[in-house]
Design an enzyme around this catalytic site. Sequence first.
Site, PDB file in Angstrom:
ATOM      1  N   ARG A 145       0.866  -1.180   0.000  1.00  0.00           N
ATOM      2  CA  ARG A 145       0.000   0.000   0.000  1.00  0.00           C
ATOM      3  C   ARG A 145       0.901   1.228   0.000  1.00  0.00           C
ATOM      4  O   ARG A 145       1.951   1.256   0.651  1.00  0.00           O
ATOM      5  CB  ARG A 145      -0.890  -0.005   1.238  1.00  0.00           C
ATOM      6  CG  ARG A 145      -1.857   1.173   1.286  1.00  0.00           C
ATOM      7  CD  ARG A 145      -2.636   1.176   2.587  1.00  0.00           C
ATOM      8  NE  ARG A 145      -3.485   2.361   2.688  1.00  0.00           N
ATOM      9  CZ  ARG A 145      -4.101   2.749   3.792  1.00  0.00           C
ATOM     10  NH1 ARG A 145      -3.968   2.031   4.915  1.00  0.00           N
ATOM     11  NH2 ARG A 145      -4.841   3.839   3.798  1.00  0.00           N
ATOM     12  N   HIS A 146       0.492   2.244  -0.748  1.00  0.00           N
ATOM     13  CA  HIS A 146       1.274   3.475  -0.801  1.00  0.00           C
ATOM     14  C   HIS A 146       1.567   4.018   0.599  1.00  0.00           C
ATOM     15  O   HIS A 146       0.844   3.732   1.563  1.00  0.00           O
ATOM     16  CB  HIS A 146       0.534   4.538  -1.620  1.00  0.00           C
ATOM     17  CG  HIS A 146      -0.811   4.911  -1.048  1.00  0.00           C
ATOM     18  ND1 HIS A 146      -0.949   5.758   0.027  1.00  0.00           N
ATOM     19  CD2 HIS A 146      -2.060   4.540  -1.404  1.00  0.00           C
ATOM     20  CE1 HIS A 146      -2.230   5.907   0.313  1.00  0.00           C
ATOM     21  NE2 HIS A 146      -2.935   5.168  -0.535  1.00  0.00           N
ATOM     22  N   SER A 171      -0.601   9.299   2.701  1.00  0.00           N
ATOM     23  CA  SER A 171      -0.887  10.431   1.805  1.00  0.00           C
ATOM     24  C   SER A 171      -1.264  11.662   2.617  1.00  0.00           C
ATOM     25  O   SER A 171      -1.515  11.580   3.830  1.00  0.00           O
ATOM     26  CB  SER A 171      -2.031  10.079   0.844  1.00  0.00           C
ATOM     27  OG  SER A 171      -3.275  10.095   1.530  1.00  0.00           O
ATOM     28  N   GLU A 172      -1.333  12.786   1.936  1.00  0.00           N
ATOM     29  CA  GLU A 172      -1.713  14.027   2.618  1.00  0.00           C
ATOM     30  C   GLU A 172      -3.131  13.941   3.178  1.00  0.00           C
ATOM     31  O   GLU A 172      -3.440  14.517   4.214  1.00  0.00           O
ATOM     32  CB  GLU A 172      -1.585  15.201   1.648  1.00  0.00           C
ATOM     33  CG  GLU A 172      -0.135  15.499   1.268  1.00  0.00           C
ATOM     34  CD  GLU A 172      -0.001  16.585   0.222  1.00  0.00           C
ATOM     35  OE1 GLU A 172      -1.022  16.915  -0.420  1.00  0.00           O
ATOM     36  OE2 GLU A 172       1.114  17.096   0.048  1.00  0.00           O
ATOM     37  N   TRP A 173      -3.991  13.196   2.494  1.00  0.00           N
ATOM     38  CA  TRP A 173      -5.367  13.052   2.988  1.00  0.00           C
ATOM     39  C   TRP A 173      -5.497  11.946   4.022  1.00  0.00           C
ATOM     40  O   TRP A 173      -6.413  11.980   4.830  1.00  0.00           O
ATOM     41  CB  TRP A 173      -6.336  12.842   1.820  1.00  0.00           C
ATOM     42  CG  TRP A 173      -6.730  14.145   1.172  1.00  0.00           C
ATOM     43  CD1 TRP A 173      -6.091  15.344   1.292  1.00  0.00           C
ATOM     44  CD2 TRP A 173      -7.850  14.366   0.302  1.00  0.00           C
ATOM     45  NE1 TRP A 173      -6.732  16.299   0.539  1.00  0.00           N
ATOM     46  CE2 TRP A 173      -7.812  15.730  -0.078  1.00  0.00           C
ATOM     47  CE3 TRP A 173      -8.850  13.553  -0.209  1.00  0.00           C
ATOM     48  CZ2 TRP A 173      -8.761  16.291  -0.935  1.00  0.00           C
ATOM     49  CZ3 TRP A 173      -9.790  14.095  -1.063  1.00  0.00           C
ATOM     50  CH2 TRP A 173      -9.754  15.458  -1.412  1.00  0.00           C
ATOM     51  N   ARG A 212       0.139   8.874  -5.605  1.00  0.00           N
ATOM     52  CA  ARG A 212       0.624   8.369  -4.316  1.00  0.00           C
ATOM     53  C   ARG A 212       1.120   6.936  -4.437  1.00  0.00           C
ATOM     54  O   ARG A 212       2.072   6.551  -3.755  1.00  0.00           O
ATOM     55  CB  ARG A 212      -0.454   8.502  -3.237  1.00  0.00           C
ATOM     56  CG  ARG A 212      -1.776   7.786  -3.509  1.00  0.00           C
ATOM     57  CD  ARG A 212      -2.805   8.245  -2.483  1.00  0.00           C
ATOM     58  NE  ARG A 212      -4.092   7.545  -2.560  1.00  0.00           N
ATOM     59  CZ  ARG A 212      -5.092   7.895  -3.356  1.00  0.00           C
ATOM     60  NH1 ARG A 212      -4.953   8.905  -4.203  1.00  0.00           N
ATOM     61  NH2 ARG A 212      -6.239   7.233  -3.327  1.00  0.00           N
ATOM     62  N   ARG A 233     -16.892   2.016   4.897  1.00  0.00           N
ATOM     63  CA  ARG A 233     -15.454   1.848   4.714  1.00  0.00           C
ATOM     64  C   ARG A 233     -15.046   0.398   4.561  1.00  0.00           C
ATOM     65  O   ARG A 233     -14.138   0.087   3.774  1.00  0.00           O
ATOM     66  CB  ARG A 233     -14.693   2.452   5.911  1.00  0.00           C
ATOM     67  CG  ARG A 233     -14.761   3.955   6.028  1.00  0.00           C
ATOM     68  CD  ARG A 233     -13.887   4.440   7.162  1.00  0.00           C
ATOM     69  NE  ARG A 233     -12.478   4.164   6.900  1.00  0.00           N
ATOM     70  CZ  ARG A 233     -11.513   4.304   7.806  1.00  0.00           C
ATOM     71  NH1 ARG A 233     -11.810   4.678   9.043  1.00  0.00           N
ATOM     72  NH2 ARG A 233     -10.259   4.053   7.491  1.00  0.00           N
ATOM     73  N   HIS A 242      -3.308   0.486  -3.436  1.00  0.00           N
ATOM     74  CA  HIS A 242      -4.090   1.177  -2.410  1.00  0.00           C
ATOM     75  C   HIS A 242      -4.731   0.187  -1.446  1.00  0.00           C
ATOM     76  O   HIS A 242      -4.874  -1.002  -1.755  1.00  0.00           O
ATOM     77  CB  HIS A 242      -5.163   2.025  -3.091  1.00  0.00           C
ATOM     78  CG  HIS A 242      -4.603   2.948  -4.119  1.00  0.00           C
ATOM     79  ND1 HIS A 242      -4.272   4.260  -3.859  1.00  0.00           N
ATOM     80  CD2 HIS A 242      -4.264   2.731  -5.415  1.00  0.00           C
ATOM     81  CE1 HIS A 242      -3.771   4.818  -4.951  1.00  0.00           C
ATOM     82  NE2 HIS A 242      -3.753   3.901  -5.904  1.00  0.00           N
ATOM     83  N   GLU A 294      -7.466   2.940  -6.032  1.00  0.00           N
ATOM     84  CA  GLU A 294      -8.247   2.794  -4.803  1.00  0.00           C
ATOM     85  C   GLU A 294      -9.720   2.636  -5.161  1.00  0.00           C
ATOM     86  O   GLU A 294     -10.147   3.052  -6.252  1.00  0.00           O
ATOM     87  CB  GLU A 294      -8.038   4.033  -3.912  1.00  0.00           C
ATOM     88  CG  GLU A 294      -8.853   4.075  -2.622  1.00  0.00           C
ATOM     89  CD  GLU A 294      -8.551   2.929  -1.678  1.00  0.00           C
ATOM     90  OE1 GLU A 294      -8.893   1.781  -2.043  1.00  0.00           O
ATOM     91  OE2 GLU A 294      -7.995   3.171  -0.585  1.00  0.00           O
ATOM     92  N   ASN A 329      -7.718  -0.600  -0.534  1.00  0.00           N
ATOM     93  CA  ASN A 329      -8.847  -1.438  -0.914  1.00  0.00           C
ATOM     94  C   ASN A 329      -8.615  -2.256  -2.174  1.00  0.00           C
ATOM     95  O   ASN A 329      -9.105  -3.385  -2.271  1.00  0.00           O
ATOM     96  CB  ASN A 329     -10.112  -0.591  -1.033  1.00  0.00           C
ATOM     97  CG  ASN A 329     -10.669  -0.225   0.320  1.00  0.00           C
ATOM     98  OD1 ASN A 329     -11.157  -1.074   1.051  1.00  0.00           O
ATOM     99  ND2 ASN A 329     -10.561   1.050   0.683  1.00  0.00           N
TER     100      ASN A 329
END
Length: 230
Positions: A8-9, A12-14, A60, A114, A182, A87, A184
Amino acid sequence: MAKLVLIRHGQSEWNLANKFTGWVDVDLSEKGVEEAKAAGQKIKESGLTFDYAYTSVLKRAIKTLHYVLEESDQLWIPETKTWRLNERHYGALQGLNKKETAEKYGDDQVHIWRRSYDVLPPLLAADAEGSAVKDPRYANLDPNIVPGGENLKVTLERVMPFWEDQIAPKLLDGKNVIIAAHGNSLRALSKYIERISDDDIMDLEMATGEPVVYDFDDKLNMTNKTKLGK
């Protein structure tokens, strides 16, 4: 037999801002860059080498792959980018703060959005701001294929053709493969590889920047799973 590494990357900023990200093209945070570099160093230390690399069309994941390959002295290997490894699309939730969304709709509902296998998030209209329909990354796709929201079931359905056409044949040919993607899209692949039930998949976590190594027999049955911890 061949090895497959899923990573997984990095953060991230988010991820840092606790927002739903999905198909929004958010960059790595400073911590995410360091996680990706550290993953590459662990791969180098483990002696893992690859014949092919795959990633999504979101930066990302792309940057994570490049940091990993650079740190492990494998930046030269063939690389393929595909939207099928993106993702899952979080629909109208994209860009919303997860905590604030939980306060509005309840923790249980947000957890279902989620983590559940087959419950869709609120959908994003094709003409809405932030829709991927007019994004140049997806210009060659039928607009009806570009999602307005996905659950894990739909994500698995769009990942599987790429697995069957590109990844599985290379593993069966004895080639080592790395996929940087990602949470998911990798959960979907893990569900298939490990034969995880629809209920149990809710509990599977994919840590940012942590390489997961799968070994297979000559029939592509998983024989071992190892995490290269942070």
